[in-house]
Write a protein that holds these residues in place. Sequence first.
Motif, short mmCIF file in Angstrom:
data_model
loop_
_atom_site.label_atom_id
_atom_site.label_comp_id
_atom_site.label_asym_id
_atom_site.label_seq_id
_atom_site.Cartn_x
_atom_site.Cartn_y
_atom_site.Cartn_z
N ALA A 548 19.59 6.16 -34.41
CA ALA A 548 20.78 6.97 -34.15
C ALA A 548 22.05 6.15 -34.32
O ALA A 548 22.05 4.92 -34.20
N GLY A 549 23.15 6.85 -34.59
CA GLY A 549 24.45 6.21 -34.65
C GLY A 549 25.23 6.36 -33.36
O GLY A 549 26.02 5.50 -32.98
N GLY A 581 23.24 8.30 -38.17
CA GLY A 581 22.54 7.06 -38.45
C GLY A 581 23.45 5.90 -38.16
O GLY A 581 24.62 6.07 -37.83
N PRO A 582 22.94 4.67 -38.27
CA PRO A 582 23.77 3.50 -38.03
C PRO A 582 25.04 3.53 -38.88
O PRO A 582 25.00 3.74 -40.09
N GLY A 583 26.17 3.39 -38.19
CA GLY A 583 27.45 3.37 -38.88
C GLY A 583 28.05 4.74 -39.12
O GLY A 583 29.18 4.85 -39.58
N SER A 588 28.26 12.79 -38.34
CA SER A 588 27.05 13.48 -38.80
C SER A 588 26.40 14.32 -37.73
O SER A 588 25.30 14.80 -37.92
N ARG A 589 27.06 14.48 -36.60
CA ARG A 589 26.45 15.28 -35.54
C ARG A 589 26.31 16.72 -35.98
O ARG A 589 27.20 17.26 -36.63
N GLY A 590 25.24 17.35 -35.55
CA GLY A 590 25.09 18.75 -35.84
C GLY A 590 23.73 19.08 -36.37
O GLY A 590 23.45 20.22 -36.55
#
Length: 590
Positions: A548-549, A581-583, A588-590
Motif C-alpha cells: 500500500a501507499g 502503491g508505494p509512492g 490512487s484511492r478508490g
Amino acid sequence: MKPEIVPRHPRTTEEAAALFPGLHPVLARAYAARRLTSPGELEYGLANLAPHDRLKGIQEAARLLGDMIRKKRRMLVIADFDADGATSCALAVRALRMMGGHVSYRVPNRFAYGYGLTPEIVAAVEDEEPDLIITVDNGISSIEGVRAARALGIQVLVTDHHLPGAELPDADVIVNPNQPGDGFPSKSMAGVGVIFYVMIALRAHLRGQGGLAERGLPDPNLASLLDLVALGTVADVVRLDYNNRILVAQGLSRIRGDACCAGIRALIRVAGRNQQRLVSADLGFALGPRLNAAGRLEDMSLGVECLLCDDEEQAMEKALYLDELNRERRRIEKKMQQEALQCLDHLDFDDVAAHSPAGVCLYREDWHQGVIGILASRIKDRLHRPVIAFAPAGGDELKGSARSVTGLNIRDVLEGVASRHPGLMNKFGGHAMAAGLSLPETGYETFVQAFDEVVREFLGEEGLENVVLSDGALRPDEFTLELAETLRGGGPWGQGFPEPLFDGVFHIVERRVVGGHHLKLRLTPDEAGAVIDAIAFNVEPHHPIHHAGSLHIAYRLDANEYQGRCTPQLVIEHILDQWGGPGEGNASRG
C-alpha cells in the motif's frame, strides 16, 4: 472482519480541561471519554480502596483462618491453573506464613483432575490430612468437591470471583463479590484481589485478638504482596474499575521500585522488559503468558514455585523454564490457529447478514487442551465473534474454552444453552468474558447449533459489527515523546479502561520487515511533512499493507526504548483501510 471506527464522543477540550485541570489536553479528553468525572478517580492511594468488611463472609473467613492458626491446624490452598490462580496461591501461602499459619498448596493438574475443587482432587489430598481447604480463584461451582471434603471432616473456605450458578457449594464460608447478597462495590475483582482482601481481614482479626504479638510475630506488611495482585489482576483481563486500578497501580509502583518478589523480577528479565518502566501491558502481554504457559502445557505448580522463590538464581532458573514453555506454547498455538482458520475459510464473516455463525465453535481431535483458551481469544479478536475452542479430554468428553466480545456475557449464554438443553453440558462456569465447559463428544453438533442460536438472540446483528472506539486524531505536533510518556504514565490501562487509541490517515514513506513478521514503518500525515516511526506486529506476508501507499490506521502513541534511547512511535492496532502503491499517496484511492 474489517473494523469500523466510532468516536468515543468525549467532552470538548474545554470541558475535559475543567474536569482535569493541569493535565495535558489529550490525556484529559481520554479520561473524560472513559467517563471519569473528577481528579479523585485518579487518586490511587491504598486509603482509597473499598473497605474489606463490605465483602460478604469475610469476617467469618477471618475468624476461621485465625482459629486454624491459633490451633496450629493444617491448611491446604487449592488453586486454579492460570496466572490469576498462581498469583492467588502464592499470595495466600506467603501471607498465611507471615501470620504463623501451617499451610501448603496444590494446583490440580488440568489434564488429570480438571478445573477446581473436584472430588478427585479431594481424594488425592486426603493423605495430607488438611483441616481446612482454601480455594483461590475457584470453588464457587465446586458443589461435589466441597461435599466430598466436608464428608471427610475437612472444612472448606471458598474464595473466588467467578459468577455463581443457581446452587452454591455447602462450604463453611464463601467469599466472592459476585455471590448473592454481597454489597462489595467492585464486582470485577480477580481471584488474587479476593484472597488479598481476605488476608487483610485476617490480619485485622489477629491484631484485635492479640494473635500476632502472643506468637512473637511482627505485624505483616501485606502491601509487599501487591506485586502479585497487580500481575494476577491484569493477566486475568478483569475490568479495571477504580478499585482494581488502585491495586494494579500500587503493585506496579512496588515492582518499578524493586520491591517485588524474586520470581516476578526474574520473569521481567527473561521477557526483556525494563523493570523501572514497567506498565500494565507488560504484565498482560509479557509476564502473564509465561506464567500461564506452565498451566497450559505442564503443571502450574512450576509457576507458583517461581513466585514463592526468594533465591534470585533459583527464581531465574524457574523463569527461564517458563520462558521455554511459552515458546513451545506459541509454536503449538500457531499451528492450531492455522488449522482453525482453514476450517473457517469458506465462511463470510464480513457480511453480518450472511449465513456465517454468530457464535463460533471449533474442534479438532488433535488439538492441545491447554492451548484452546488462547486459540479462542485469537480467533475471537480476528472475527469479532464469541468463540469456543474444544479439545478432547479423554474418554468421550470434550473440554471447551470460551472467549466473548464486549457486550455479551458468555456465562449467561452457556446458562441459556443449559436451560434449553438440560444435560447437554456436563459442567460449565466462568465470568462475562471467559468461560469453560465440558460435554460429551456425541453432543458437540447439538451444542454448536444451540450456541449459535443463543448468541444470535442475545447479541443481534448490531452486536456483531466490529467497532473500534477512537479517541480521535492527533495533530502532527502532538507526535512527541513528551505526550507518549504522559499517556504511558496515565494508567494503569487495561480491560474496561483502555489505553488511548487514535486514528488517522498516513502516507508510507518507508517499510521493512523486522523480527520475521513485524512491519516497521515510517509514516507522514497527509497534511504535513513530519515523519513518525510506527510498527505493526504480526503482519501476515500476504497482507495488502506490504504494497500500500497510504493507510487509515488506529494506533497508540508509545515511547519506544532501544539501546537506552526513547523515541515516540505509533503502535498500529488496526489497519482500517489501505490504498495505492508505494509512492502513489492518496491519488490512487478508490
